[in-house]
Design a protein around this motif. Structure first.
Motif, PDB file in Angstrom:
ATOM      1  N   UNK B 205       0.827  -1.201   0.000  1.00 37.66           N
ATOM      2  CA  UNK B 205       0.000   0.000   0.000  1.00 37.66           C
ATOM      3  C   UNK B 205       0.861   1.251   0.000  1.00 37.66           C
ATOM      4  N   UNK B 206       2.155   1.088   0.294  1.00 39.86           N
ATOM      5  CA  UNK B 206       3.054   2.236   0.278  1.00 39.86           C
ATOM      6  C   UNK B 206       3.809   2.325  -1.050  1.00 39.86           C
ATOM      7  N   UNK B 208       5.471  -0.132  -2.769  1.00 36.46           N
ATOM      8  CA  UNK B 208       6.680  -0.941  -3.006  1.00 36.46           C
ATOM      9  C   UNK B 208       6.312  -2.170  -3.814  1.00 36.46           C
TER      10      UNK B 208
ATOM     11  N   UNK C 110      -2.992   6.468  -2.135  1.00 35.49           N
ATOM     12  CA  UNK C 110      -2.456   5.660  -1.040  1.00 35.49           C
ATOM     13  C   UNK C 110      -3.568   5.391  -0.039  1.00 35.49           C
ATOM     14  N   UNK C 111      -3.618   4.174   0.441  1.00 35.87           N
ATOM     15  CA  UNK C 111      -4.699   3.797   1.333  1.00 35.87           C
ATOM     16  C   UNK C 111      -4.205   3.425   2.729  1.00 35.87           C
ATOM     17  N   UNK C 131       7.377   4.885   4.110  1.00 34.04           N
ATOM     18  CA  UNK C 131       6.260   5.495   3.397  1.00 34.04           C
ATOM     19  C   UNK C 131       6.674   6.249   2.158  1.00 34.04           C
ATOM     20  N   UNK C 132       7.901   6.725   2.118  1.00 35.73           N
ATOM     21  CA  UNK C 132       8.319   7.517   0.968  1.00 35.73           C
ATOM     22  C   UNK C 132       8.604   6.622  -0.229  1.00 35.73           C
ATOM     23  N   UNK C 192       2.289   8.142   7.650  1.00 39.01           N
ATOM     24  CA  UNK C 192       3.151   7.338   6.781  1.00 39.01           C
ATOM     25  C   UNK C 192       2.682   7.445   5.329  1.00 39.01           C
ATOM     26  N   UNK C 193       1.356   7.415   5.161  1.00 39.33           N
ATOM     27  CA  UNK C 193       0.822   7.516   3.804  1.00 39.33           C
ATOM     28  C   UNK C 193       1.187   8.870   3.194  1.00 39.33           C
TER      29      UNK C 193
END
Lengths: 442, 332, 328
Positions: B205-206, B208, C110-111, C131-132, C192-193
């Protein structure tokens, strides 16, 4: 998996006309100076080295009276002739390579050998060293066991029936594997050792204590079931209470499997042990031995009973409820721990039955029997859909038949490799198995 | 044998197992497995299969080409190919499928190696003897090609067989591989691995590419395993049964003992494991009467203890000696 | 919470022109969804004909439990696949239908998850850094050459620190995420998102399992996201919760979109009242996860265990939720 080369097909397709002589060397240190001697009564201990083997023709009959010469690393040599059971023994005192030579002139007419000398490489003091010598053909005195199928169609049919038998035996064991997975989440790598346990119990009660095989296998089931009960009581239930994750549980089962394998070796040695003294011949429409027919019948009856128990009885439905959704089951008043204890007990009993019958059909059990069919069981369970009992049955039958049918084309152990290949291919195209539901993602 | 003699013997044997190339080979395989299991959460139970594959690839290539470096390259390439074949279908599935397939893979390699069908290539059950492929490696040695060297109680030839040359090279390889592993796991790439270990979907979800990173981890760990296999056979012969399931479990024991998901865990664990089993074997051999346990039973007894040890370790100290329990909650 | 001066008028004015009908067109849609269906066995969990999500707005996706909201969410973020091939959805003009979940995230959508996926074995800071998206050091070959990524890493740490500051998590920076409270995990997941500056953030029940005291602060953070230019789509089953923060409300029931509209008026819609209070109320089995995985089991168990009383249903749902929580 070497023991499996003496497997279901052993008495079946004897058409491959290669006799195999196993030269098993036990070499240990000796007080005496170097050298090698004939050692008919040689016992392995830290001060004596023994080399032992059996010569058989392609009918599997002993070849007696053959002159065998062993030469130790220092060049000293000794000769013996094989006895009435085809066995020869040497005692050696040095580590290293031993040359084992067969005198072709002493072979009975009709029996030939491709290469009369074999080297027992790297014989270590106190270590076991198997060497294989291939003999071909058989003499006039050797009675043929080859009353099996002769046409290609019959061979294929026989491979199929053998596969069916293997599949049924696998199913007995893998239903337990699947139920344990379903109710506890454990991929139990020690399940194979439970199968082995059944085989060894059959050996002890049948061959050692001389019981009737039916009683012996019943005892095997009782011991197996008891081991399942005790195992859950002593290991798995406490771990469940501790809230240990399923990966960790899987590693624990790997450790257990490991410890049990070597425990079996420790007590029973590494060689296959027979479970019956009978010599049986194949026959009938399915080209099976009488034990084969019996095993098939018993498996079918037991599998049907298990199926009925799972679908028709309250406790069976409760088991499936626990496997489907433990929280839901608990909420509806089911005592999950009691069900899981029962699952362990019954599963291990079934595994022991499978092991006893497997050992009977192959007339051999050793420490790695269960381990080698564990992978077939995993393949079967995955194929059918992990965690579904009925899937395990279907998967087992398919795997059993695939293995035996490819045995027509592929030599020796490689037929087991095909089962594992099937597993990999299935995972590519239908990971949830034939009967499994697709998993939820995200 | 009096106690003094016994003690000298014990220390010599323990020291021998500390510097042994076999220990170094298992350290390499354990570092590879650590990438899989410790950092990515992939429960690979076929690491010995990668070792065996590497060993075959190396030995067969060197036997026919006489080129050590080509052999090394082939070992690496076959490990990469095997990892791709294994990983593509299974890495997107639930973890237990991956585990089952890895052990199946290792068994297939072992069965094929053991099978008489390919005897001309693999030597079948007899295997490939050392003299057929060790020559080019021995020839690379700058050390004297004759004679032995004693360091304290440890004596070994300069070159050839279980030599100082082999030990220097294998432990040198350990240093290099451990360094690479250190750089990898401390990098942002290593961070992604640790994320995957805990929750793939979160990492997806990030943004990757989880499957790609898992595949990379699988390949690198497999290559380390294959290199371990190469060094394992440089002092002996290639034999399919010598690198089977037992060896995979041994690597797990080493890894869990030292501490999974730590850089030095696999090294410490392997050293301790080999020293411990050496000492145990010596003690049992000397003090347990042969009527109780014969020579073939002693290693079996040691293996039983290893199995029980693995269970106890996983249950009571899954983080091993160096590990961090919080980080390892993925297996707990 | 810092109070940002925010003028909703422009956005509200734009949305005021939109028809309050299911599937209505928006002036500036960032996400356009067509014909998404998802069936589990015989049950149709999702059947959405058309949906547009307005850029820059907070859109709430509400509906009773089992309405298919999470499944719908999973599909558009690539975590599940639609059952029928004719499904299409575009994000910022780009077709992302059937893209892998990570590609959806890379496209800027982004979820977060209903059951928070804070990585508890990693520190809060490591969670943030993960997160990045644009990180050279995450590429295998670059990762071993540390000078190639340490500079970027430093920038990211600064950015993470800023965000942690904003989400009041800065003093937890070095702690393992596992030691955070439920609400803090939600905050961390949100922060983080944001590390990848998404154009749209999708929050799956951000208020679930959060202590009521924290709810207000969470709502504030969500508004704050929108005020800083991020489009927000969030799932919630409590319709009152969404009333004051959302700009637009989409209502789902039995897998379909039954109503759309401004928060004030949509609640009065008869379809919405039916959905929440209608005959389906007593069949409310809990969240989507129950529907997907356990529906047939539930049915089976109900059939075989008839002695279980009606009241126990609530217990079921609780137990299942707990089990789901443990599994995840």
């Amino acid at each position: 998996m070497r023991n499996l080369s003496t497997s279901l097909l052993r008495r079946g397709i004897v058409a491959a006309a290669v006799g195999i002589a196993l030269v098993l060397g036990f070499a240990t240190a000796s007080f005496a100076a170097g050298g090698v001697t004939a050692g008919a009564s040689c016992q392995p201990d830290p001060t004596t080295a023994c080399i032992q083997g059996t010569l058989r023709d392609d009918n599997g009959n002993a070849v007696a009276g053959v002159k065998v010469t062993a030469t130790d690393p220092s060049g000293a040599s000794a000769s013996v002739t094989t006895d009435a059971t085809g066995v020869f023994k040497f005692a050696g005192t040095a580590a290293g390579d031993y040359r084992i030579a067969i005198d072709p002139a002493t072979l009975p007419s009709g029996v030939t050998i491709a290469s009369p000398t074999t080297t027992a490489k790297n014989v270590q003091l106190g270590a076991l060293k198997p060497v294989i010598i291939a003999l071909a053909g058989h003499g006039t005195g050797s009675q043929s066991n080859d009353i099996g199928p002769s046409t290609t169609g019959q061979l294929v049919w026989q491979a199929f029936t053998q596969g069916l038998l293997l599949g049924l035996l696998l199913a007995l064991a893998s239903i337990g594997l699947s139920l344990v997975y379903g109710t506890t989440g454990i991929s139990n790598f020690a399940h194979g050792e439970q199968v082995t346990l059944g085989g060894f119990m059959a050996y002890i009660f049948s061959l050692q204590l001389g019981w009737n095989f039916v009683l012996a296998s019943l005892m095997a089931v009782v011991v197996g079931a008891a081991s399942g009960y005790v195992q859950d009581l002593a290991i798995w239930a406490p771990l469940r209470r501790k809230g240990i994750g399923i990966s960790q549980l899987m590693l624990v089962s790997i450790g257990l499997s490991f410890a049990l394998q070597y425990l079996y070796q420790f007590f029973f040695g590494a060689l296959p042990l027979p479970v019956t003294a009978d010599i049986q011949q194949i026959g009938g429409p399915l080209y099976l031995t009488p034990s084969g027919y019996w095993s098939m019948g018993v498996s079918i009856v037991v599998l049907v009973l298990v199926g009925l128990a799972l679908t028709r009885t309250r406790i069976g439905r409760a088991t499936r409820a626990v496997a489907d959704n433990p929280a839901l089951a608990a909420a509806s008043g089911i005592d999950n721990n009691r069900i899981i204890r029962l699952v362990w007990t019954v599963s291990m009993g079934l595994a022991a039955l499978s092991g006893a019958l497997y050992a009977l059909v192959n007339n051999g059990i050793n420490w790695s029997t269960g381990l080698s069919i564990l992978l077939l069981m995993f393949a079967a369970v995955t194929l059918g859909g992990i965690g579904t009992a009925f899937g395990a049955l279907v998967g087992s039958l398919i795997i059993g038949i695939v293995v035996q049918m490819t045995g027509i084309i592929l030599p020796g152990d490689l037929k087991y490799a095909t089962a594992l290949l099937v597993l990999i291919v299935i995972l590519i195209f239908r990971p949830q198995g034939i009967l499994g539901r697709s998993q939820r993602v995200g | 044998m009096d106690f003094g003699q016994f003690l000298v013997q014990l220390l010599t044997d323990a020291g021998g197992s500390l510097v042994s190339a076999v220990t170094a080979a298992f350290v390499l395989a354990a570092i590879g497995l650590n990438l899989h299991f410790g950092y990515t959460g992939l429960i690979n139970i076929g690491q010995a299969g990668f070792m065996l594959l590497g060993a075959y690839g190396f030995a067969i290539t060197v036997e026919y080409s006489g080129d050590f470096w080509l052999g090394l390259l082939v070992a690496i390439v076959v490990a990469i190919i095997a990892a791709l074949i294994l990983g593509l279908p299974t890495l997107r599935l639930r973890g237990d499928y991956f585990s089952i397939v890895t052990i199946a893979f290792a068994e297939i390699i072992r069965m094929i190696g053991d099978s008489p069908a390919l005897q001309s290539l693999t030597g079948g059950p007899v295997g490939i003897q050392g003299f057929k492929f060790q020559g080019p490696f021995v020839a690379l040695s700058p050390l004297p090609h004759e004679g032995t060297l004693s360091l304290g109680p440890l004596t070994a030839p300069y070159t050839g067989g279980d030599s100082w040359w082999l030990r220097i090279v294998t432990w040198g390889a350990v240093v290099i591989i451990a360094l690479i592993a250190l750089l990898l796991v401390k990098s942002p790439w290593g961070r992604v691995l640790r994320g995957i270990r805990e929750d793939e979907d979160a990492v997806r979800s990030l943004g990757k590419n989880v499957n790609l990173v898992k595949m990379q981890s699988l390949i690198i760990g497999a290559v380390f395993g294959a290199l371990g296999g190469v060094f394992y056979v440089l002092s002996g012969s290639v034999q399919a049964d010598g690198l089977g399931r037992s060896q995979t479990f041994l690597i797990y024991t080493c890894l869990l003992l030292g501490g999974a998901a730590t850089v030095f865990g696999p090294i410490l664990g392997s050293l301790l494991y080999f020293v411990f089993t050496t000492i145990l074997t010596d003690v049992v051999t000397t003090y347990v009467p042969h009527t109780v346990m014969n020579v073939t039973q002693i290693p079996q007894f040691v293996w039983i203890l290893v199995g029980v040890g693995l269970m106890l370790l996983v249950i009571f100290r899954p983080q091993g000696i160096l590990g961090n329990k919080r980080e390892l909650n993925f297996i707990g | 919470m810092t109070d940002y001066p925010y003028d909703r008028t422009a956005l509200r004015a734009e949305l005021a022109t939109v028809d309050e009908l299911p599937g209505s067109a928006k002036p500036e849609p960032i996400l356009i969804v067509d014909r998404i269906t998802r069936r589990f066995g015989g049950i149709t969990a999702v059947d959405v004909e058309h949906l547009e999500v307005q850029r820059g707005a907070i859109t709430a996706l509400i509906g009773p439990n089992g309405a298919g909201k999470t499944t719908f969410f999973n599909i558009i973020t690539g975590f599940d696949s639609p059952s029928a091939k004719e499904a299409r959805w575009r994000f910022q003009g780009e077709t992302i239908a059937s893209a892998s979940s990570f590609k959806v995230a890379r496209a800027g959508m982004v979820r977060t998850f209903q059951l928070t996926k804070a990585l508890s074995a990693m520190t809060v800071l490591d969670n943030m850094l993960l997160g990045s998206q644009a990180q050279a050091g995450e590429r295998l070959l670059r990762s071993v050459f540390w000078p190639s990524w340490t500079g970027r890493e430093k920038q990211l740490v600064e950015k993470a620190d800023e965000l942690l500051e904003r989400f009041t998590l800065h003093d937890k920076r070095e702690d393992y995420a596992g030691s955070l409270s439920g609400g803090q995990r939600k905050l961390l997941e949100m922060a983080r998102a944001l590390m990848s500056d998404p154009a749209m953030i999708m929050l799956d029940e951000p208020m679930a399992g959060v202590n009521p005291a924290l709810t207000q602060s969470l709502l504030g953070h969500i508004q704050d996201l929108r005020d800083r230019g991020t489009t927000v789509l969030f799932v919630e089953h409590d319709m009152h919760m969404v009333q004051h923060i959302s700009d637009w409300v989409v209502v789902m029931a039995e897998g379909k979109i039954v109503a759309e509209g401004r928060p004030g008026s949509v609640m009065k819609n008869q379809a919405v009242i039916d959905a929440y209070l209608g005959s389906h109320h007593d069949q409310d089995l809990g969240d989507d996860a129950v529907l997907e995985e356990d529906f047939d089991e539930l049915a089976k168990v109900e059939e075989t265990e008839r002695e279980v009383e009606e009241e126990k249903l609530e217990e079921y749902v609780e137990a299942v939720r707990e089990a789901e929580g443990e599994e995840n």
